[in-house]
Design a protein around this motif. Structure first.
Motif, short mmCIF file in Angstrom:
data_model
loop_
_atom_site.label_atom_id
_atom_site.label_comp_id
_atom_site.label_asym_id
_atom_site.label_seq_id
_atom_site.Cartn_x
_atom_site.Cartn_y
_atom_site.Cartn_z
N ASP A 520 -7.52 2.45 -6.09
CA ASP A 520 -6.78 3.29 -5.16
C ASP A 520 -5.47 2.62 -4.77
N ILE A 521 -4.40 3.43 -4.69
CA ILE A 521 -3.10 2.86 -4.31
C ILE A 521 -2.69 3.27 -2.91
N VAL A 522 -3.44 4.20 -2.29
CA VAL A 522 -3.15 4.60 -0.90
C VAL A 522 -4.43 4.46 -0.08
N SER A 523 -4.23 4.30 1.21
CA SER A 523 -5.38 4.10 2.10
C SER A 523 -6.01 5.44 2.46
N THR A 524 -7.20 5.37 3.05
CA THR A 524 -7.88 6.59 3.51
C THR A 524 -7.06 7.29 4.58
N ASP A 525 -6.45 6.51 5.47
CA ASP A 525 -5.60 7.10 6.53
C ASP A 525 -4.44 7.88 5.92
N GLU A 526 -3.84 7.32 4.88
CA GLU A 526 -2.71 8.01 4.25
C GLU A 526 -3.17 9.28 3.55
#
Length: 562
Positions: A520-526
């Motif tokens: 994954d390159i983005v967080s869950t928040d994003e």
């Protein structure tokens, strides 16, 4: 050698008129060529256009015209693009033609257009002399190498070096006397080629003399067989003879160079550079019509364009890295071309933005001209509406009949409403999957689902509001088109921060990228932020569509009552 016959002016006129029937002539000139055994004038025919190579058939036809009019002149055919290219590269022969040519005929519009693209004569002179001196540097080095091999009795190496140097010198002579180096040919071929423009070099080896003919054959044989000598026996006297030939040629080639150099230097003292208006750069253009003309020029030079129509624009603040005092303008352009190349819209849009330094951007809708005959009613409606009411930016004269015959038509909304229904169904089902949350553990998959949600919503709105079906389907491109009828859409997926860019990149990923997805390159928040933006975008789309359908139904009711 027969004397050069300069025909009377009346006969020149007849010849030139016939040449103009044969080809698109930009100019016909005469200039002196008193060097390399050549005396008299060379007649130069400059054709309009860009030809990779002037076909031999063109010379054959021109030869017949010269015979018909009893004109005995050495002549050369070249195209305007070649003139520009050669002078920019620094070619002494073309420079001499440019400085000393006496015009017999000029197509003023085409000639002026060509001249405007030429560099300053002094800069050409400096580049040309540098180029030729570099070539002489190679020739001198090979001459010293041949002398060294002779001194060590390395006869084969000496002959190979002599042969290569002679071929190089023929190339230099070709450039100096005809503007073109005929490298890679045999010595016999080179002598035949130079006979017309540099006859002094056509007798370097007398082919009627058995000894010299044998020497030429030996030079070729040794070079071809190098580094394997086999049973070739080479006498020192043979090497000395070949060396003397090379030295004579080197001396005479340098003499030709000095003569051409002196002619150009003398002409430069009285030559007046043509006045050239400095072209206004796209980035400095404030007038929108001028900007559209320049954008049109970029497009037509890049693809075979039939027509360009502007059907709208959006103004916005420019990015942070561009001058703050000026806004940016995005033009919406419908472009018809003769053929369709993948990614053309994306590549051209990038080029235009780069050339304008962000001052102007474009959303390009590029289609093959044959699509005007499409059976899809909505697409026909869109094309006809833009052609009929949009601003014509460019039209190929040969295609006027096609575009001038386009007539506006009444739109049937039923197919668009049906299309809208299916897009809405798909988007809602995908949003339900995302809302369930089981895919959020892997952001790549969630991004693909949201990608399709936004794509379906964009396609639905574009079809309803414009009647248009895009042939290029990147998310960024579809959102650009949507901004045309709803500027607020630009605010749903901002690009102000690194996080904004990261999640927009995730949204823009194509389904096939799942084959190669990894960490994954983005967080869950994003991802939750992206999901929220997509939901807001879809809500906005529903509001727009609902209001549009109410207005359209109300309009239909009103028209029926009337």
């Amino acid at each position: 050698m027969d004397a050069i016959v300069i025909p009377p002016e009346k006969e020149f006129e007849a010849l030139i008129n016939d040449l103009r029937v044969l080809m698109d002539v930009t100019a016909v000139t005469l200039h002196e060529s008193n060097t390399a055994g050549k005396t008299g004038d060379i007649l130069t025919i400059v054709m309009e256009g860009n030809f990779y190579e002037i076909a031999s058939e063109m010379y054959d036809r021109a030869e017949k015209l010269f015979e018909r009019h009893s004109v005995q002149l050495t002549y050369k055919i070249m195209d305007s693009a070649d003139v520009i290219h050669k002078l920019k590269d620094g070619n002494l022969y073309y420079l001499k033609w440019y400085l000393t040519g006496r015009p017999l005929f000029k197509n003023d519009a085409a000639y002026t257009k060509m001249i405007e693209k030429l560099p300053a004569a002094q800069s050409v002179f400096l580049k040309a002399t540098k180029h030729v001196l570099q070539m002489f540097g190679k020739a001198d080095a090979m001459s010293r190498g041949a002398q060294h091999y002779m001194g060590t009795n390395s006869h084969q190496l000496a002959l190979v070096t002599i042969h290569r140097n002679i071929i190089l010198l023929f190339g230099i002579i070709g450039e100096l006397t005809s503007g073109k180096a005929y490298s890679g040919k045999s010595i016999n071929d080179q002598q035949g080629i130079t006979d017309e423009f540099a006859p002094a070099f056509s007798k370097l080896f007398d082919r009627s003399n058995p000894a010299e003919a044998a020497l030429v054959e030996l030079l070729h044989t040794v070079t071809r067989s190098f580094p394997y000598t086999g049973n070739i026996k080479i006498k020192k006297e043979t090497v000395v003879t070949a060396y003397k030939k090379m030295q004579w040629m080197l001396k005479e080639t340098r003499k030709v160079y000095n003569e051409q150099l002196s002619s150009c230097e003398a002409a430069l003292t009285t030559f007046q550079e043509p006045v050239r208006e400095k072209p206004l750069k796209l980035s400095d253009t404030n007038d929108e019509n001028t900007a559209l003309d320049k954008i049109s020029s970029i497009i037509t030079k890049s693809i075979k364009t039939e027509a360009i129509y502007c059907f709208g624009k959006n103004e916005a603040l420019r990015p942070k890295d561009v001058e703050k005092e000026k806004g940016s303008i995005n033009f919406y352009l419908l472009v018809f071309e003769d053929r369709l190349t993948p990614n053309t819209a994306h590549d051209l849009a990038g080029k235009i933005q780069s050339k304008s330094k962000g001052r102007y951007t474009v959303t390009l809708l590029i289609h093959n001209v044959t699509e005007l005959e499409t059976e899809q009613a909505d697409q026909n409606y869109f094309f006809d509406k833009v052609i009929g009411s949009g601003q014509q930016v460019y039209l190929n004269p040969e295609s006027q009949t096609i575009f001038n015959s386009v007539m506006p038509q009444q739109r049937n909304l039923a197919p668009a409403v049906e299309y809208l229904h299916y897009r809405n169904t798909i988007a809602n089902i995908l949003l339900e999957h995302v809302a369930d949350g089981y895919d959020l553990s892997y952001t790549h998959l969630t991004g693909i689902l949201l990608h399709h949600v936004v794509e379906q919503a964009c396609l639905a709105m574009i079809r309803l509001f414009l009647g248009y079906s895009p042939n290029y389907l990147s998310i960024g491109y579809l959102l650009e088109i949507c901004v045309h009828f709803s500027p607020e859409i630009a605010n749903f997926f901002p690009t102000r921060t690194e996080s904004d860019l990261r999640i927009l990149k995730q949204l823009s990923r194509q389904p096939w990228t799942l084959r190669y997805s990894g960490k994954d390159i983005v967080s869950t928040d994003e991802m939750e932020l992206l999901e929220g933006r997509c939901n807001e975008f879809v809500d906005h789309a529903h509001t727009l569509i609902s209001k549009a359908l109410e207005d359209m139904q109300g309009k239909d009711t009103s028209e029926n009552q009337d």
